[in-house]
Design a protein around this motif. Structure first.
Motif, PDB file in Angstrom:
ATOM      1  N   GLN A   1       8.817 -40.861 -18.976  1.00 36.08           N
ATOM      2  CA  GLN A   1       8.759 -39.738 -19.857  1.00 36.08           C
ATOM      3  C   GLN A   1      10.245 -38.943 -19.603  1.00 36.08           C
ATOM      4  O   GLN A   1      10.819 -38.687 -20.792  1.00 36.08           O
ATOM      5  CB  GLN A   1       7.860 -38.626 -19.925  1.00 36.08           C
ATOM      6  N   LEU A   2      10.678 -39.000 -18.415  1.00 35.28           N
ATOM      7  CA  LEU A   2      11.986 -38.494 -18.064  1.00 35.28           C
ATOM      8  C   LEU A   2      13.129 -39.035 -18.846  1.00 35.28           C
ATOM      9  O   LEU A   2      14.014 -38.488 -19.294  1.00 35.28           O
ATOM     10  CB  LEU A   2      12.088 -38.129 -16.583  1.00 35.28           C
ATOM     11  N   PHE A   3      13.013 -40.419 -18.831  1.00 39.68           N
ATOM     12  CA  PHE A   3      13.983 -41.217 -19.403  1.00 39.68           C
ATOM     13  C   PHE A   3      14.099 -40.923 -20.854  1.00 39.68           C
ATOM     14  O   PHE A   3      14.952 -40.924 -21.545  1.00 39.68           O
ATOM     15  CB  PHE A   3      13.682 -42.737 -18.992  1.00 39.68           C
ATOM     16  N   LEU A   4      12.903 -41.044 -21.488  1.00 38.41           N
ATOM     17  CA  LEU A   4      12.820 -40.719 -23.066  1.00 38.41           C
ATOM     18  C   LEU A   4      13.193 -39.519 -23.487  1.00 38.41           C
ATOM     19  O   LEU A   4      13.756 -39.396 -24.490  1.00 38.41           O
ATOM     20  CB  LEU A   4      11.167 -41.048 -23.221  1.00 38.41           C
ATOM     21  N   TYR A   5      12.979 -38.476 -22.760  1.00 39.51           N
ATOM     22  CA  TYR A   5      13.487 -37.180 -22.751  1.00 39.51           C
ATOM     23  C   TYR A   5      14.990 -37.128 -23.032  1.00 39.51           C
ATOM     24  O   TYR A   5      15.638 -36.732 -23.912  1.00 39.51           O
ATOM     25  CB  TYR A   5      13.151 -36.336 -21.959  1.00 39.51           C
TER      26      TYR A   5
ATOM     27  N   ARG B   1      20.127 -37.819 -26.331  1.00 38.38           N
ATOM     28  CA  ARG B   1      21.741 -38.733 -26.362  1.00 38.38           C
ATOM     29  C   ARG B   1      21.447 -39.387 -27.830  1.00 38.38           C
ATOM     30  O   ARG B   1      22.809 -39.183 -28.187  1.00 38.38           O
ATOM     31  CB  ARG B   1      21.409 -39.742 -25.353  1.00 38.38           C
ATOM     32  N   ILE B   2      20.456 -39.690 -28.237  1.00 42.48           N
ATOM     33  CA  ILE B   2      20.571 -40.262 -29.705  1.00 42.48           C
ATOM     34  C   ILE B   2      20.839 -39.108 -30.816  1.00 42.48           C
ATOM     35  O   ILE B   2      21.778 -39.428 -31.681  1.00 42.48           O
ATOM     36  CB  ILE B   2      19.147 -40.990 -30.094  1.00 42.48           C
ATOM     37  N   LYS B   3      20.159 -37.943 -30.541  1.00 42.34           N
ATOM     38  CA  LYS B   3      20.259 -36.931 -31.526  1.00 42.34           C
ATOM     39  C   LYS B   3      21.720 -36.525 -31.408  1.00 42.34           C
ATOM     40  O   LYS B   3      22.454 -36.072 -32.557  1.00 42.34           O
ATOM     41  CB  LYS B   3      19.471 -35.750 -31.251  1.00 42.34           C
ATOM     42  N   SER B   4      22.307 -36.511 -30.302  1.00 43.81           N
ATOM     43  CA  SER B   4      23.714 -36.078 -29.905  1.00 43.81           C
ATOM     44  C   SER B   4      24.835 -37.018 -30.162  1.00 43.81           C
ATOM     45  O   SER B   4      26.096 -36.654 -30.207  1.00 43.81           O
ATOM     46  CB  SER B   4      24.007 -35.384 -28.792  1.00 43.81           C
ATOM     47  N   ASP B   5      24.400 -38.215 -30.543  1.00 45.84           N
ATOM     48  CA  ASP B   5      25.447 -39.388 -30.872  1.00 45.84           C
ATOM     49  C   ASP B   5      26.104 -39.743 -29.729  1.00 45.84           C
ATOM     50  O   ASP B   5      27.529 -39.786 -29.533  1.00 45.84           O
ATOM     51  CB  ASP B   5      26.096 -39.254 -31.984  1.00 45.84           C
ATOM     52  N   CYS B   6      25.839 -39.466 -28.476  1.00 44.57           N
ATOM     53  CA  CYS B   6      26.436 -39.837 -27.271  1.00 44.57           C
ATOM     54  C   CYS B   6      25.725 -40.778 -26.401  1.00 44.57           C
ATOM     55  O   CYS B   6      25.591 -40.824 -25.204  1.00 44.57           O
ATOM     56  CB  CYS B   6      26.756 -38.754 -26.598  1.00 44.57           C
ATOM     57  N   LEU B   7      25.382 -41.879 -27.080  1.00 45.53           N
ATOM     58  CA  LEU B   7      24.502 -42.918 -26.251  1.00 45.53           C
ATOM     59  C   LEU B   7      25.251 -44.240 -26.380  1.00 45.53           C
ATOM     60  O   LEU B   7      25.595 -44.778 -25.438  1.00 45.53           O
ATOM     61  CB  LEU B   7      23.197 -42.896 -26.855  1.00 45.53           C
ATOM     62  N   TRP B   8      25.306 -44.763 -27.834  1.00 45.68           N
ATOM     63  CA  TRP B   8      25.734 -46.191 -28.159  1.00 45.68           C
ATOM     64  C   TRP B   8      27.002 -46.316 -27.474  1.00 45.68           C
ATOM     65  O   TRP B   8      28.237 -45.685 -28.170  1.00 45.68           O
ATOM     66  CB  TRP B   8      25.354 -46.534 -29.605  1.00 45.68           C
ATOM     67  N   PRO B   9      27.459 -47.206 -26.877  1.00 46.05           N
ATOM     68  CA  PRO B   9      28.911 -47.729 -26.523  1.00 46.05           C
ATOM     69  C   PRO B   9      29.747 -48.662 -27.905  1.00 46.05           C
ATOM     70  O   PRO B   9      29.760 -49.691 -27.969  1.00 46.05           O
ATOM     71  CB  PRO B   9      28.771 -48.610 -25.402  1.00 46.05           C
ATOM     72  N   TYR B  10      30.207 -47.583 -28.815  1.00 43.58           N
ATOM     73  CA  TYR B  10      30.672 -48.195 -30.031  1.00 43.58           C
ATOM     74  C   TYR B  10      31.881 -49.016 -29.738  1.00 43.58           C
ATOM     75  O   TYR B  10      32.306 -49.934 -30.785  1.00 43.58           O
ATOM     76  CB  TYR B  10      31.028 -47.188 -31.121  1.00 43.58           C
TER      77      TYR B  10
ATOM     78  N   SER C   1      30.578 -37.987 -20.589  1.00 40.20           N
ATOM     79  CA  SER C   1      29.557 -37.860 -21.863  1.00 40.20           C
ATOM     80  C   SER C   1      29.806 -38.722 -23.031  1.00 40.20           C
ATOM     81  O   SER C   1      29.329 -38.743 -23.791  1.00 40.20           O
ATOM     82  CB  SER C   1      29.271 -36.341 -22.096  1.00 40.20           C
ATOM     83  N   ILE C   2      31.142 -39.183 -22.753  1.00 40.10           N
ATOM     84  CA  ILE C   2      31.426 -39.872 -24.019  1.00 40.10           C
ATOM     85  C   ILE C   2      31.092 -41.425 -23.978  1.00 40.10           C
ATOM     86  O   ILE C   2      30.636 -42.023 -22.889  1.00 40.10           O
ATOM     87  CB  ILE C   2      33.070 -40.055 -23.804  1.00 40.10           C
ATOM     88  N   PRO C   3      30.299 -41.921 -25.251  1.00 40.17           N
ATOM     89  CA  PRO C   3      29.595 -43.121 -25.107  1.00 40.17           C
ATOM     90  C   PRO C   3      30.221 -44.311 -24.584  1.00 40.17           C
ATOM     91  O   PRO C   3      29.558 -44.997 -23.675  1.00 40.17           O
ATOM     92  CB  PRO C   3      29.283 -43.262 -26.565  1.00 40.17           C
ATOM     93  N   VAL C   4      31.336 -44.395 -24.415  1.00 39.54           N
ATOM     94  CA  VAL C   4      32.210 -45.682 -23.862  1.00 39.54           C
ATOM     95  C   VAL C   4      31.821 -45.682 -22.293  1.00 39.54           C
ATOM     96  O   VAL C   4      32.049 -46.443 -21.740  1.00 39.54           O
ATOM     97  CB  VAL C   4      33.640 -45.689 -24.257  1.00 39.54           C
ATOM     98  N   TYR C   5      31.824 -44.457 -21.913  1.00 41.20           N
ATOM     99  CA  TYR C   5      31.512 -44.443 -20.309  1.00 41.20           C
ATOM    100  C   TYR C   5      29.981 -44.153 -20.206  1.00 41.20           C
ATOM    101  O   TYR C   5      29.194 -44.904 -19.163  1.00 41.20           O
ATOM    102  CB  TYR C   5      32.054 -43.323 -19.606  1.00 41.20           C
TER     103      TYR C   5
END
Length: 292
Positions: free
Chosen positions: A247-251, A256-265, A215-219
């Motif tokens: 729609q499933l993908f957008l959900y 993920r954006i709200k939880s800040d677990c998307l972008w590979p910083y 669940s860590i963005p890097v992965y």
């Protein structure tokens, strides 16, 4: 055997008793269902507790022990070892209401020609308080919901029951993110619909036991992109499924954006631009009405 309840177990000794108490309380005849547990390399006393439960309960319990292979492998093994007409999924730290197995079975028997998968409401447990989740909250009657209606009703959790005859549409053992959603999508799109049993309850207990470095963005970023590619592959033979898949993908994108677990910083410069452009490319294939 009418139903098989499949339970993967990894270090759940704190919750197994409650889980089995909810099964013992079912108003479904005990001879109508079996409970198939796969202990997936637990390091606590889960296996010992399962054996104690098996020796003292009125339920028909099967236990299979293995080294740790992951939840998808465990569920597939449990399916393989089960004998019920329908396969019902339950996690070891969760519970179901006393009417659930019977109501899901009766619905499936009546609507077997229309759906290959059935779901029902999720309730979140906080102490003794239960709060119903948003999905399906306004649907007060049992019904078959088509893919056209499902566009804003993504099935993202494992509170589902499937037909044994379709158990070959199994879990992807080489994929560790959203594997339950991929599994659900296979079964939903096979008939373009899902069954909804309004009276049943899946009681979900929030725990930290299942936390994963995945669940860590890097992965997680590239796993998430592959999730969409796999969704597209599942939907490729169903012309009415694209908007549901989007729609499933957008959900998933939203939380993920709200939880800040998307972008590979961890990525820099051109590598980050490539990752960003890949996601934008997916979104740009979607119709405006889908995103809206």
């Amino acid at each position: 055997m009418k139903m098989s309840v499949v339970i993967p177990v990894v270090n759940k000794e704190k919750y197994l008793k409650k889980c089995f108490e909810s099964l013992e309380a079912q108003d479904f005849e005990k001879t109508n269902f079996e409970v198939v547990c796969v202990n997936d390399g637990s390091s606590d006393n889960s296996l010992k507790l399962l054996e104690i439960i098996k020796s003292t309960t009125r339920l028909n319990v099967k236990i299979f022990n293995q080294s740790n292979h992951g939840v998808s492998y465990s569920r597939n093994k449990a399916i393989e070892k089960s004998s019920g007409k329908y396969i019902f999924f339950l996690d070891a730290d969760d519970e179901i209401s006393p009417n659930t197995l019977k109501d899901v079975f009766v619905f499936f028997e009546k609507n077997s020609s229309k759906v290959d998968i059935v779901t029902y409401p999720v309730y979140y447990k906080n102490g003794e308080k239960l709060t119903q989740g948003k999905r399906g909250r306004d649907i007060k009657t049992d019904r078959v919901i088509s893919v056209d209606e499902l566009k804003h009703f993504p099935q993202t959790t494992i509170n589902v029951c499937i037909k044994r005859e379709n158990a070959n549409k199994n879990f992807d053992e080489d994929f560790f993110v959203n594997e339950d959603q991929l599994f659900n999508t296979k079964h939903i799109l096979s008939k373009g619909a899902i069954g909804w049993v309004s009276s049943a309850k899946y009681i979900y207990r929030r725990t930290d036991d299942g936390a994963s470095t995945r669940s860590i963005p890097v992965y997680a970023y590239w796993d998430f992109i592959e999730f969409y590619e796999r969704l597209k592959k599942i939907a490729s033979n169903n012309e009415n499924s694209k908007e549901y898949v989007d729609q499933l993908f957008l959900y998933n994108l939203s939380w993920r954006i709200k939880s800040d677990c998307l972008w590979p910083y961890n990525l820099q410069g051109m590598e980050f631009d490539l990752a960003r452009d890949k996601l934008l490319g997916i979104v740009n294939t979607m119709e405006a009405k889908t995103i809206k």
